[in-house]
Write an enzyme that holds these catalytic residues in place. Sequence first.
Site, PDB file in Angstrom:
ATOM      1  N   ASP A  67      47.402  51.769  37.608  1.00  0.00           N
ATOM      2  CA  ASP A  67      47.355  50.392  37.124  1.00  0.00           C
ATOM      3  C   ASP A  67      45.878  49.990  37.102  1.00  0.00           C
ATOM      4  OD1 ASP A  67      48.130  47.693  36.522  1.00  0.00           O
ATOM      5  OD2 ASP A  67      47.786  47.220  38.632  1.00  0.00           O
ATOM      6  N   THR A  82      44.443  46.252  36.988  1.00  0.00           N
ATOM      7  CA  THR A  82      44.109  45.057  37.759  1.00  0.00           C
ATOM      8  C   THR A  82      44.621  45.166  39.188  1.00  0.00           C
ATOM      9  OG1 THR A  82      44.246  43.763  35.730  1.00  0.00           O
ATOM     10  CG2 THR A  82      44.262  42.548  37.805  1.00  0.00           C
ATOM     11  N   ASP A 136      49.636  48.074  42.675  1.00  0.00           N
ATOM     12  CA  ASP A 136      49.646  47.118  43.786  1.00  0.00           C
ATOM     13  C   ASP A 136      50.517  45.906  43.525  1.00  0.00           C
ATOM     14  OD1 ASP A 136      48.009  45.820  41.834  1.00  0.00           O
ATOM     15  OD2 ASP A 136      47.146  44.603  43.440  1.00  0.00           O
TER      16      ASP A 136
END
Length: 660
Positions: A339, A341, A540
Amino acid sequence: MTATVPPVPVPETAAPGAVTPTTRGDVLVRVRSAARGPWTTSLLAGTLIALALVAEHLADRPDLGAPPMLLAAAVAGLPIARRALSSLRTGSVGIELLVTVAAGGAIVIGERWEAAAVTFLFAVGHALEAMTLGRTRRALGELLDLAPSTATVLRDGIQVVVLAGEVLTGETVVIKSGDRVPVDGRVLDGGAAVDEASITGESIPVEKSAGAQVFAGTISQGGFLVVRATGVGQDTTLARVIHRVEQAQEEKAPAQRLIERFARWYTPGIIVGAVVAGVVTGDVELALTLLVIGCPGALVISTPVSIVAGIGQAARRGILVKGGEHLETAARITAVAFDKTGTLTRGRPVLTDVIPAPGTTRDDLLHWAATAEAGSEHPLARPVLVAAERAGLTPPALPDAVLPHPGRGIEARTGTHRVLVGSLRMIEDARLTLDPATRETVRALAAAGRTPLVVALDEGVLGVLGVADELRPEARAAVDALRAGGATLVMLTGDDARVARAVAATVGIQDVRAGLLPEDKLDAVRALQAQGHVVAMVGDGVNDAPALAAADVGIAMGAAGSGVAVETADVALLAADLLRVPEAVALARATVRTVRQNVAVSLVTVTVLIAGVLLGGVTMALGMFVHQASVLVVIANGMRLLRTRRATVDVEGAATPSAR
């Protein structure tokens, strides 16, 4: 906020050297524990064997040596026989049964020395195995030791020392220099450097001040903190980590389950083979020797000792692995999907560029931009205000009026002035004139993956600000470490394609897939798996959850304080440190390689011993000695994982951890 913290009274202590009921009780407990310890049987049996040998060889009295030799066989053999009976009651034919039958048969045919030696060596091996396996679980013991027993809380303005488990959520906890933090919480007042290595694996103490989060089990290394408890008892990050490591070390890896299934058939096979050999040759001692050397002890212990050590070492480094199965899978990773961001980037924008127009100073540009953003709740407002404050500009008061333009920017009025901060389109809609240089600046910032903010005052453009999500400093090194072994690397992000490509170019990822919804990330992971890859997904956020669940190994970043991540992720990195990803793969590969080495040692040892028995020259006692030595070699090899330093990773080949 300034807390006034009254002193806490120091409880009276007993005089040095005084024997209290508590100390007497502790001594009795230690004595009983030592008497029942794994070494007691071995020491007693060894002493009896030594007496028998002295009587037989030095005193030349075989009649005096026989009783202590038989007694030694009984002392060492009875616990083995009890365990064998216990296994039989549950329908399991274990190693203990082989040793019991062999020792009993040796006594029947008059081989007292063989019976005593076999049971003594097995007892010594059992004691060493218990001791060394305990050491492999030391990481969990170290975690348990981190939990402080008491906490100092403020109740009615008075410091009160209570058990850590008695602290209530929302109470105010006082943490002094050198104290272990007893709860998870938020700092209300004070400042201190806190050693968080036990939780996140971060070796450098972290400065804590008002608003910062602290975790139970970490250590204040100077300063003073007043903390509001947000997690207590079993609801702390430390408690969740301990629970997860306990579960992980008990869960069996596929290799371990396979070996245990093999041993269930192998052990009865050895018994049948020994009986057949005895009947065919008429040599009872040969049959009994085959029983002893055929014990699959080293094979059975080869996998769990390595898996437990690997998981324990990972926990020391702030890497939580859900179980042996996930550790084995992590060793086979061939593709890593990131991922963007919050994973490759920190997830918080910063001001990267301040480009004033001709005739405007940098301070003027920042001042007017901050004046407008002071009335905004947009995420891009914060980095502008922080930059103005760091530049020494007086923090602006709220503007007289604020008019947000969703998706474009903000318009503010202060006194007689109108301030615009936003996109190029917003400035054009306001019918303001932009010179070619400003347009080129906006285009260049956008191409570099930054968000350009044009600032205008009344009828003139003051300049352009560039805002970007801050890249993690270790991102490039982590990507390079994974690529070095030939891993396929992919970025999966819902962000704008230009921003995604700019970040990917900086960290060195070529395959970029932008503008993805959560289900699109899921499809991308499945597509990689369809190509034959073993996929790790590193993320996250909630939007990563479907992809994390679908990946062969889901790796959650920055899981400290997140109970959901600790409990659900296959691998949870307690610190938001991307270098832990290649480190986790390296440790997984080292663990699997150690398992294979141990299995090879076990099988080669048994094969060589059986050949030695059939060809002559290997006695029952010698066979047991070599067998127990192989068990210790297997355990010692597994325990090397506890001594490995941080490692580099070769994703296609072997991991290369270094040992102290």
